[in-house]
Scaffold this motif. Sequence first.
Motif, PDB file in Angstrom:
ATOM      1  N   THR A   7     -11.148  -0.706   3.583  1.00 49.15           N
ATOM      2  CA  THR A   7     -12.388  -0.134   3.059  1.00 49.15           C
ATOM      3  C   THR A   7     -12.110   1.187   2.357  1.00 49.15           C
ATOM      4  O   THR A   7     -12.687   1.481   1.301  1.00 49.15           O
ATOM      5  CB  THR A   7     -13.402   0.087   4.201  1.00 49.15           C
ATOM      6  N   ALA A   8     -11.221   1.976   2.953  1.00 46.25           N
ATOM      7  CA  ALA A   8     -10.847   3.255   2.338  1.00 46.25           C
ATOM      8  C   ALA A   8     -10.251   3.035   0.958  1.00 46.25           C
ATOM      9  O   ALA A   8     -10.562   3.759   0.004  1.00 46.25           O
ATOM     10  CB  ALA A   8      -9.859   3.994   3.229  1.00 46.25           C
ATOM     11  N   ILE A   9      -9.399   2.034   0.832  1.00 45.86           N
ATOM     12  CA  ILE A   9      -8.757   1.738  -0.457  1.00 45.86           C
ATOM     13  C   ILE A   9      -9.798   1.392  -1.510  1.00 45.86           C
ATOM     14  O   ILE A   9      -9.709   1.850  -2.659  1.00 45.86           O
ATOM     15  CB  ILE A   9      -7.722   0.607  -0.291  1.00 45.86           C
ATOM     16  N   ILE A  10     -10.786   0.604  -1.134  1.00 47.75           N
ATOM     17  CA  ILE A  10     -11.854   0.250  -2.082  1.00 47.75           C
ATOM     18  C   ILE A  10     -12.578   1.507  -2.558  1.00 47.75           C
ATOM     19  O   ILE A  10     -12.814   1.692  -3.756  1.00 47.75           O
ATOM     20  CB  ILE A  10     -12.851  -0.734  -1.437  1.00 47.75           C
ATOM     21  N   ASN A  11     -12.928   2.373  -1.626  1.00 50.85           N
ATOM     22  CA  ASN A  11     -13.642   3.596  -1.989  1.00 50.85           C
ATOM     23  C   ASN A  11     -12.774   4.545  -2.811  1.00 50.85           C
ATOM     24  O   ASN A  11     -13.275   5.217  -3.716  1.00 50.85           O
ATOM     25  CB  ASN A  11     -14.156   4.294  -0.730  1.00 50.85           C
ATOM     26  N   LEU A  12     -11.483   4.601  -2.521  1.00 51.50           N
ATOM     27  CA  LEU A  12     -10.581   5.459  -3.297  1.00 51.50           C
ATOM     28  C   LEU A  12     -10.425   4.937  -4.720  1.00 51.50           C
ATOM     29  O   LEU A  12     -10.347   5.715  -5.680  1.00 51.50           O
ATOM     30  CB  LEU A  12      -9.225   5.560  -2.600  1.00 51.50           C
TER      31      LEU A  12
ATOM     32  N   SER B 253      -2.665   5.502   2.078  1.00 52.38           N
ATOM     33  CA  SER B 253      -3.263   4.290   2.648  1.00 52.38           C
ATOM     34  C   SER B 253      -2.369   3.079   2.412  1.00 52.38           C
ATOM     35  O   SER B 253      -2.156   2.265   3.324  1.00 52.38           O
ATOM     36  CB  SER B 253      -4.653   4.059   2.038  1.00 52.38           C
ATOM     37  N   TYR B 254      -1.862   2.944   1.195  1.00 52.57           N
ATOM     38  CA  TYR B 254      -0.927   1.853   0.907  1.00 52.57           C
ATOM     39  C   TYR B 254       0.305   1.951   1.806  1.00 52.57           C
ATOM     40  O   TYR B 254       0.823   0.946   2.305  1.00 52.57           O
ATOM     41  CB  TYR B 254      -0.485   1.892  -0.557  1.00 52.57           C
ATOM     42  N   LEU B 255       0.773   3.172   2.014  1.00 50.55           N
ATOM     43  CA  LEU B 255       1.964   3.397   2.834  1.00 50.55           C
ATOM     44  C   LEU B 255       1.736   2.902   4.262  1.00 50.55           C
ATOM     45  O   LEU B 255       2.613   2.282   4.867  1.00 50.55           O
ATOM     46  CB  LEU B 255       2.299   4.891   2.846  1.00 50.55           C
ATOM     47  N   SER B 256       0.544   3.170   4.791  1.00 56.27           N
ATOM     48  CA  SER B 256       0.239   2.760   6.167  1.00 56.27           C
ATOM     49  C   SER B 256       0.207   1.241   6.317  1.00 56.27           C
ATOM     50  O   SER B 256       0.369   0.719   7.425  1.00 56.27           O
ATOM     51  CB  SER B 256      -1.098   3.354   6.608  1.00 56.27           C
ATOM     52  N   LEU B 257       0.003   0.535   5.196  1.00 55.52           N
ATOM     53  CA  LEU B 257      -0.011  -0.930   5.211  1.00 55.52           C
ATOM     54  C   LEU B 257       1.343  -1.532   4.852  1.00 55.52           C
ATOM     55  O   LEU B 257       1.489  -2.755   4.800  1.00 55.52           O
ATOM     56  CB  LEU B 257      -1.076  -1.452   4.237  1.00 55.52           C
ATOM     57  N   GLY B 258       2.331  -0.654   4.597  1.00 50.73           N
ATOM     58  CA  GLY B 258       3.662  -1.133   4.228  1.00 50.73           C
ATOM     59  C   GLY B 258       3.764  -1.610   2.792  1.00 50.73           C
ATOM     60  O   GLY B 258       4.703  -2.343   2.446  1.00 50.73           O
TER      61      GLY B 258
ATOM     62  N   SER C 258      -8.545  12.671 -10.149  1.00 49.26           N
ATOM     63  CA  SER C 258      -8.610  13.140  -8.761  1.00 49.26           C
ATOM     64  C   SER C 258      -7.258  12.953  -8.070  1.00 49.26           C
ATOM     65  O   SER C 258      -6.902  11.852  -7.640  1.00 49.26           O
ATOM     66  CB  SER C 258      -9.696  12.391  -7.981  1.00 49.26           C
ATOM     67  N   THR C 259      -6.494  14.040  -7.951  1.00 47.10           N
ATOM     68  CA  THR C 259      -5.177  13.947  -7.303  1.00 47.10           C
ATOM     69  C   THR C 259      -5.315  13.685  -5.807  1.00 47.10           C
ATOM     70  O   THR C 259      -4.447  13.042  -5.215  1.00 47.10           O
ATOM     71  CB  THR C 259      -4.365  15.235  -7.534  1.00 47.10           C
ATOM     72  N   GLU C 260      -6.393  14.163  -5.197  1.00 45.33           N
ATOM     73  CA  GLU C 260      -6.592  13.905  -3.773  1.00 45.33           C
ATOM     74  C   GLU C 260      -6.799  12.415  -3.528  1.00 45.33           C
ATOM     75  O   GLU C 260      -6.261  11.854  -2.564  1.00 45.33           O
ATOM     76  CB  GLU C 260      -7.776  14.701  -3.233  1.00 45.33           C
ATOM     77  N   ALA C 261      -7.565  11.768  -4.404  1.00 45.51           N
ATOM     78  CA  ALA C 261      -7.779  10.328  -4.262  1.00 45.51           C
ATOM     79  C   ALA C 261      -6.466   9.576  -4.459  1.00 45.51           C
ATOM     80  O   ALA C 261      -6.174   8.611  -3.737  1.00 45.51           O
ATOM     81  CB  ALA C 261      -8.820   9.840  -5.265  1.00 45.51           C
ATOM     82  N   ARG C 262      -5.662  10.008  -5.433  1.00 46.71           N
ATOM     83  CA  ARG C 262      -4.351   9.397  -5.663  1.00 46.71           C
ATOM     84  C   ARG C 262      -3.489   9.517  -4.410  1.00 46.71           C
ATOM     85  O   ARG C 262      -2.839   8.563  -3.970  1.00 46.71           O
ATOM     86  CB  ARG C 262      -3.632  10.076  -6.831  1.00 46.71           C
ATOM     87  N   PHE C 263      -3.464  10.731  -3.842  1.00 40.73           N
ATOM     88  CA  PHE C 263      -2.659  10.974  -2.652  1.00 40.73           C
ATOM     89  C   PHE C 263      -3.125  10.097  -1.490  1.00 40.73           C
ATOM     90  O   PHE C 263      -2.316   9.431  -0.827  1.00 40.73           O
ATOM     91  CB  PHE C 263      -2.744  12.450  -2.252  1.00 40.73           C
ATOM     92  N   LEU C 264      -4.428  10.077  -1.237  1.00 41.37           N
ATOM     93  CA  LEU C 264      -4.956   9.305  -0.115  1.00 41.37           C
ATOM     94  C   LEU C 264      -4.782   7.800  -0.332  1.00 41.37           C
ATOM     95  O   LEU C 264      -4.549   7.050   0.624  1.00 41.37           O
ATOM     96  CB  LEU C 264      -6.436   9.636   0.108  1.00 41.37           C
TER      97      LEU C 264
END
Length: 218
Positions: free
Chosen positions: A47-52, A72-77, A62-68
């Motif tokens: 859900t976070a990925i969709i919103n980002l 998020s992708y990293l946490s999913l491997g 938005s660099t913060e959105a890019r970072f997050l």
Amino acid sequence: MYIIKNSKRLIALLLVVVAVIGCSGKKSDEEYLSLAKTSIEQGEISTAIINLKNVLSVNSQSTEARFLLGKSYLSLGLWISAGKELEIAYTNGYDTSLVIPLLAKSYYHLGDIQGLEELIAQVDLLSEETQTALKTFTALTYIKEEIYEQGIIYLYDVVEVDYDSKYTKLSQAWKYGMDDQLSDAIAVIDDILNESPDFAEAIEYNAYLYFKEQDMAK
């Protein structure tokens, strides 16, 4: 005339409805970002990925959105997707103490030595904590790619500086492991996991040490 007048009214009404729906359904980048952060806190990464992505559709800068999004992708491997977003965040000036450890982690999982060395070229500009994380991931990537000599140089550099960090401890554990001091390596990893139970690279190395210990016991 009656039909024409009512048709005009119907069209006008439909336009108002469409406008209202459009206004109520569309959010600002700040609103999408807030929703994404809440989703991350709740562990709802998809859900976070969709919103980002919605943030970036409204504000691609938005660099913060890019970072997050990269985080998020990293946490999913999803290493490739994570690296792409984190590279953009890094290039656009996002906080190096936050982005470089994660970017280095993505490069480690991708075996991207060139990417790591490009980050290492800026190492003197980084905080001690960030240097330690970067050098650790660089060391482990070289070792994983069987370029042992270069990997050991970075590994020993981290251990000798002895900065108080989970990455220093991870490097120390690897040093013990490569010297076949398995009990010492396991003790350090246990210490790391007591403090940082979700530290994926420590968990990964702990499993490796377990199987290596089993093999040596045969």
